[in-house]
Design an enzyme around this catalytic site. Structure first.
Site, PDB file in Angstrom:
ATOM      1  N   ILE A 112     -61.936  54.210 -27.736  1.00  0.00           N
ATOM      2  CA  ILE A 112     -61.758  55.638 -27.855  1.00  0.00           C
ATOM      3  C   ILE A 112     -62.810  56.451 -27.213  1.00  0.00           C
ATOM      4  O   ILE A 112     -62.346  57.635 -26.736  1.00  0.00           O
ATOM      5  CB  ILE A 112     -61.668  56.005 -29.407  1.00  0.00           C
ATOM      6  CG1 ILE A 112     -60.934  57.276 -29.790  1.00  0.00           C
ATOM      7  CG2 ILE A 112     -62.862  55.910 -30.188  1.00  0.00           C
ATOM      8  CD1 ILE A 112     -59.351  57.341 -29.407  1.00  0.00           C
ATOM      9  N   SER A 170     -74.870  51.751 -25.615  1.00  0.00           N
ATOM     10  CA  SER A 170     -73.715  50.665 -25.795  1.00  0.00           C
ATOM     11  C   SER A 170     -74.354  49.380 -25.302  1.00  0.00           C
ATOM     12  O   SER A 170     -74.970  49.441 -24.273  1.00  0.00           O
ATOM     13  CB  SER A 170     -72.542  51.020 -25.004  1.00  0.00           C
ATOM     14  OG  SER A 170     -71.327  50.841 -25.641  1.00  0.00           O
ATOM     15  N   LYS A 222     -63.098  58.764 -37.066  1.00  0.00           N
ATOM     16  CA  LYS A 222     -62.624  58.402 -38.176  1.00  0.00           C
ATOM     17  C   LYS A 222     -62.541  56.970 -38.436  1.00  0.00           C
ATOM     18  O   LYS A 222     -62.549  56.157 -37.421  1.00  0.00           O
ATOM     19  CB  LYS A 222     -61.123  59.169 -38.557  1.00  0.00           C
ATOM     20  CG  LYS A 222     -60.275  58.807 -37.351  1.00  0.00           C
ATOM     21  CD  LYS A 222     -59.589  57.720 -36.862  1.00  0.00           C
ATOM     22  CE  LYS A 222     -59.038  56.525 -37.706  1.00  0.00           C
ATOM     23  NZ  LYS A 222     -58.543  55.447 -36.922  1.00  0.00           N
ATOM     24  N   ASP A 229     -56.488  51.334 -40.488  1.00  0.00           N
ATOM     25  CA  ASP A 229     -57.392  52.113 -39.666  1.00  0.00           C
ATOM     26  C   ASP A 229     -56.077  53.391 -38.888  1.00  0.00           C
ATOM     27  O   ASP A 229     -56.595  54.371 -38.808  1.00  0.00           O
ATOM     28  CB  ASP A 229     -57.818  51.056 -38.408  1.00  0.00           C
ATOM     29  CG  ASP A 229     -58.594  51.806 -37.355  1.00  0.00           C
ATOM     30  OD1 ASP A 229     -59.695  52.332 -37.424  1.00  0.00           O
ATOM     31  OD2 ASP A 229     -57.970  51.879 -36.436  1.00  0.00           O
TER      32      ASP A 229
HETATM   33  P1  NAP Z   1     -63.754  49.556 -29.931  1.00  0.00           P
HETATM   34  O1  NAP Z   1     -63.140  49.518 -28.837  1.00  0.00           O
HETATM   35  O2  NAP Z   1     -64.011  48.071 -30.471  1.00  0.00           O
HETATM   36  O3  NAP Z   1     -65.063  50.162 -29.554  1.00  0.00           O
HETATM   37  C1  NAP Z   1     -66.433  50.184 -30.347  1.00  0.00           C
HETATM   38  C2  NAP Z   1     -67.490  50.106 -29.438  1.00  0.00           C
HETATM   39  O4  NAP Z   1     -68.656  50.161 -30.660  1.00  0.00           O
HETATM   40  C3  NAP Z   1     -67.340  48.863 -28.942  1.00  0.00           C
HETATM   41  O5  NAP Z   1     -67.219  48.812 -27.578  1.00  0.00           O
HETATM   42  C4  NAP Z   1     -69.146  48.246 -28.921  1.00  0.00           C
HETATM   43  O6  NAP Z   1     -69.867  48.693 -27.682  1.00  0.00           O
HETATM   44  C5  NAP Z   1     -69.775  49.320 -30.226  1.00  0.00           C
HETATM   45  N1  NAP Z   1     -70.025  48.167 -31.392  1.00  0.00           N
HETATM   46  C6  NAP Z   1     -71.297  48.388 -31.968  1.00  0.00           C
HETATM   47  N2  NAP Z   1     -71.225  47.691 -32.970  1.00  0.00           N
HETATM   48  C7  NAP Z   1     -69.963  46.865 -32.898  1.00  0.00           C
HETATM   49  C8  NAP Z   1     -69.437  45.692 -33.812  1.00  0.00           C
HETATM   50  N3  NAP Z   1     -70.155  45.185 -34.652  1.00  0.00           N
HETATM   51  N4  NAP Z   1     -68.356  45.421 -33.377  1.00  0.00           N
HETATM   52  C9  NAP Z   1     -67.564  45.842 -32.543  1.00  0.00           C
HETATM   53  N5  NAP Z   1     -68.001  46.987 -31.680  1.00  0.00           N
HETATM   54  C10 NAP Z   1     -69.212  47.354 -31.904  1.00  0.00           C
HETATM   55  O7  NAP Z   1     -63.127  50.538 -31.185  1.00  0.00           O
HETATM   56  P2  NAP Z   1     -62.332  51.813 -31.000  1.00  0.00           P
HETATM   57  O8  NAP Z   1     -61.007  51.321 -30.743  1.00  0.00           O
HETATM   58  O9  NAP Z   1     -63.046  52.511 -29.786  1.00  0.00           O
HETATM   59  O10 NAP Z   1     -62.670  52.538 -32.418  1.00  0.00           O
HETATM   60  C11 NAP Z   1     -63.877  52.738 -32.696  1.00  0.00           C
HETATM   61  C12 NAP Z   1     -63.819  54.111 -33.888  1.00  0.00           C
HETATM   62  O11 NAP Z   1     -62.800  54.760 -33.258  1.00  0.00           O
HETATM   63  C13 NAP Z   1     -62.890  53.417 -35.048  1.00  0.00           C
HETATM   64  O12 NAP Z   1     -63.350  53.788 -36.180  1.00  0.00           O
HETATM   65  C14 NAP Z   1     -61.438  53.760 -34.805  1.00  0.00           C
HETATM   66  O13 NAP Z   1     -61.102  53.721 -35.903  1.00  0.00           O
HETATM   67  C15 NAP Z   1     -61.725  55.046 -34.289  1.00  0.00           C
HETATM   68  N6  NAP Z   1     -60.487  55.426 -33.317  1.00  0.00           N
HETATM   69  C16 NAP Z   1     -60.060  54.529 -32.405  1.00  0.00           C
HETATM   70  C17 NAP Z   1     -58.846  54.830 -31.718  1.00  0.00           C
HETATM   71  C18 NAP Z   1     -58.075  54.015 -30.799  1.00  0.00           C
HETATM   72  O14 NAP Z   1     -56.755  54.392 -30.570  1.00  0.00           O
HETATM   73  N7  NAP Z   1     -58.635  52.818 -30.601  1.00  0.00           N
HETATM   74  C19 NAP Z   1     -58.137  56.201 -31.849  1.00  0.00           C
HETATM   75  C20 NAP Z   1     -58.914  57.146 -32.965  1.00  0.00           C
HETATM   76  C21 NAP Z   1     -60.056  56.765 -33.465  1.00  0.00           C
HETATM   77  P3  NAP Z   1     -71.078  47.817 -27.306  1.00  0.00           P
HETATM   78  O15 NAP Z   1     -71.005  46.338 -27.634  1.00  0.00           O
HETATM   79  O16 NAP Z   1     -71.052  48.241 -25.811  1.00  0.00           O
HETATM   80  O17 NAP Z   1     -72.175  48.692 -28.230  1.00  0.00           O
END
Ligand code: NAP
Length: 314
Positions: A14, A36, A90, A168
Site C-alpha cells: 500500500i 523499511s 487501517k 482486513d
Molecule cells: P505488506 O505489503 O505486507 O507491507 C507491509 C510492509 O511493512 C512490509 O513490506 C514490511 O516492509 C513492513 N513490515 C514491518 N514489520 C512487518 C512484519 N512483521 N510483517 C510483514 N511486514 C512487515 O502490507 P500492505 O498490503 O502494504 O498493508 C499494510 C497495511 O496497509 C495493512 O494494515 C493493510 O490493512 C493496509 N492497507 C492495505 C491495502 C492493500 O491493498 N494492500 C489497502 C489499504 C490499506 P519491510 O520488511 O521492508 O520493513
C-alpha cells in the site's frame, strides 16, 4: 506554506501503490525518508529503523505508518514520544485499547494522530451519506468478496493473530457503513470460517442491526476467484441506494450520484485531510469501524475449514 517533511514506515504494497504517489502529488508534504527492512526508493534516503531516521532527519515532522497492524503500536509510540504527528493505515491497531492509548499519548504529547479509513474517501461515499441523511433505513446487504491470493500475495501477517483475515478488507466496508448510515449499527450474529492452519477467518457472515429494526446481512469472503465484489445496498422508506466498486460508484433510485474506480483519489484526500489536521493541531480517531469487527470476533460461532496455502507465503 512550507511543506511538511514526512517519512513512510513500512514500504510494502500500500505504501508503494498509494502513499508514495499521493505524497509526491501533494504540495503539503515532502517525502523526506523511508524506513523499511527490505525495500527502498531510488531517490529517497532509506533507513532500517526509525531511531536512525529521526537522528538523520530531525526535520521530519510526520510519519505514515504503513506496516501491518501487529507491529504498528510500538512504532506509533516511538513517533509520538519523539513529538511527531502520526498517520495510521487501517486498521489503526490490533486492539481497541491500544488505539485509545495512542489517542491519549498523542494528546499528552500535543501531536496529531490520524487513524485513516481510506474507503471513506471513495467518490461515492459522501453522496451516499447525504442521500441517506433524511431517510429511514429498512434493510440492506453488504458483499465484500475478493481473491486473497490476488490482492494479498505472500502477506502471512493477515493469517496471524491481529491480522483480521477477511476483515482486513471487510473493515473497509464497516468504515463506509458506519460513516453513511444515519443511525448507529450493531452486530447481532457472526459466523466465521477459519482455515485449519490459520488464526483468522477466511470468510464471515454477519447480521447487523440499525435504526429500529433494520437488518443488514454481511457476506465477507476471501475465496472469490470470479467477479470481485465490493458492494452494499440499503433499502429505505424512500428508495434504494447501492454503492459498488468499494464505494466509488453510487446509484440511488436508478440515478447515478457518482462514479469512479476503487482507490481512485482516496489517498490524495487522505493526505489533504492529514494536512488540514496538522494545520489545526487536531486528531481524528474514529474507532466505530473496528468496534463492529471486534464485536463480531466476540460473538462469532467458529467453523474450521480447509487449510489455506499461499504459494508466496513468507
Ligand atoms: P505488506 O505489503 O505486507 O507491507 C507491509 C510492509 O511493512 C512490509 O513490506 C514490511 O516492509 C513492513 N513490515 C514491518 N514489520 C512487518 C512484519 N512483521 N510483517 C510483514 N511486514 C512487515 O502490507 P500492505 O498490503 O502494504 O498493508 C499494510 C497495511 O496497509 C495493512 O494494515 C493493510 O490493512 C493496509 N492497507 C492495505 C491495502 C492493500 O491493498 N494492500 C489497502 C489499504 C490499506 P519491510 O520488511 O521492508 O520493513
Amino acid at each position: 506554506m512550507t511543506a511538511t517533511d514526512i517519512a513512510i514506515i513500512g514500504l510494502g504494497k500500500i505504501a508503494t501503490d498509494q502513499h508514495v504517489p499521493a505524497i509526491r502529488a501533494c504540495r503539503d508534504f515532502r517525502l523526506a525518508a523511508t524506513v523499511s527492512l527490505g525495500q527502498s526508493l531510488p531517490d529517497v534516503p532509506a533507513y532500517e529503523d526509525m531511531e536512525a531516521m529521526f537522528a538523520a532527519h530531525p526535520g521530519v515532522a510526520a510519519v505514515a505508518l504503513c506496516v501491518p497492524p501487529q507491529v504498528r503500536y510500538p512504532l506509533a509510540v516511538e513517533s509520538l514520544k519523539a513529538g511527531r504527528d502520526v498517520l495510521l493505515e487501517k486498521p489503526p491497531g490490533v486492539t481497541l485499547a491500544e488505539v485509545e492509548a495512542l489517542r491519549a499519548l498523542a494528546e499528552r504529547q500535543g501531536c496529531v494522530l490520524y487513524a485513516t479509513w481510506h474507503s471513506r474517501h471513495a467518490n461515492g461515499v459522501d453522496p451516499a451519506r447525504d442521500w441517506l441523511a433524511a431517510r429511514r433505513v429498512t434493510g440492506g446487504k453488504v458483499i465484500w468478496r475478493e481473491d486473497v491470493k490476488r490482492w494479498h500475495p505472500g502477506q502471512a501477517w493477515i493469517w496471524q493473530p491481529g491480522g483480521m483475515g477477511v476483515f482486513d478488507p471487510g473493515i473497509n466496508a464497516t468504515s463506509i457503513l458506519t460513516h453513511i448510515l444515519p443511525d448507529p449499527v450493531r452486530v447481532t450474529r457472526a459466523e466465521f470460517e477459519t482455515p485449519a492452519n490459520c488464526e483468522t477467518p477466511i470468510a464471515a457472515r454477519l447480521s447487523l442491526l440499525t435504526g429500529e429494526d433494520a437488518v443488514i446481512d454481511v457476506d465477507f469472503d476471501f475465496r472469490e476467484t470470479g467477479e470481485q465484489v465490493w458492494s452494499m445496498w440499503f433499502d429505505t422508506d424512500a428508495g434504494r441506494i447501492e454503492l459498488s466498486g468499494g464505494g466509488a460508484r453510487t446509484v440511488a433510485d436508478g440515478r447515478l450520484l457518482s462514479d469512479g474506480a476503487a482507490l481512485e483519489s482516496e489517498y490524495a484526500r487522505i493526505y489533504d485531510q492529514f494536512a488540514g489536521l496538522i494545520a489545526d493541531r487536531r486528531s481524528d480517531v474514529d474507532l466505530s469501524p473496528m468496534t463492529l469487527v471486534a464485536d463480531a470476533f466476540m460473538l462469532a460461532r467458529h467453523r474450521r475449514t480447509d487449510e489455506f496455502h499461499d504459494e508466496q507465503k513468507t
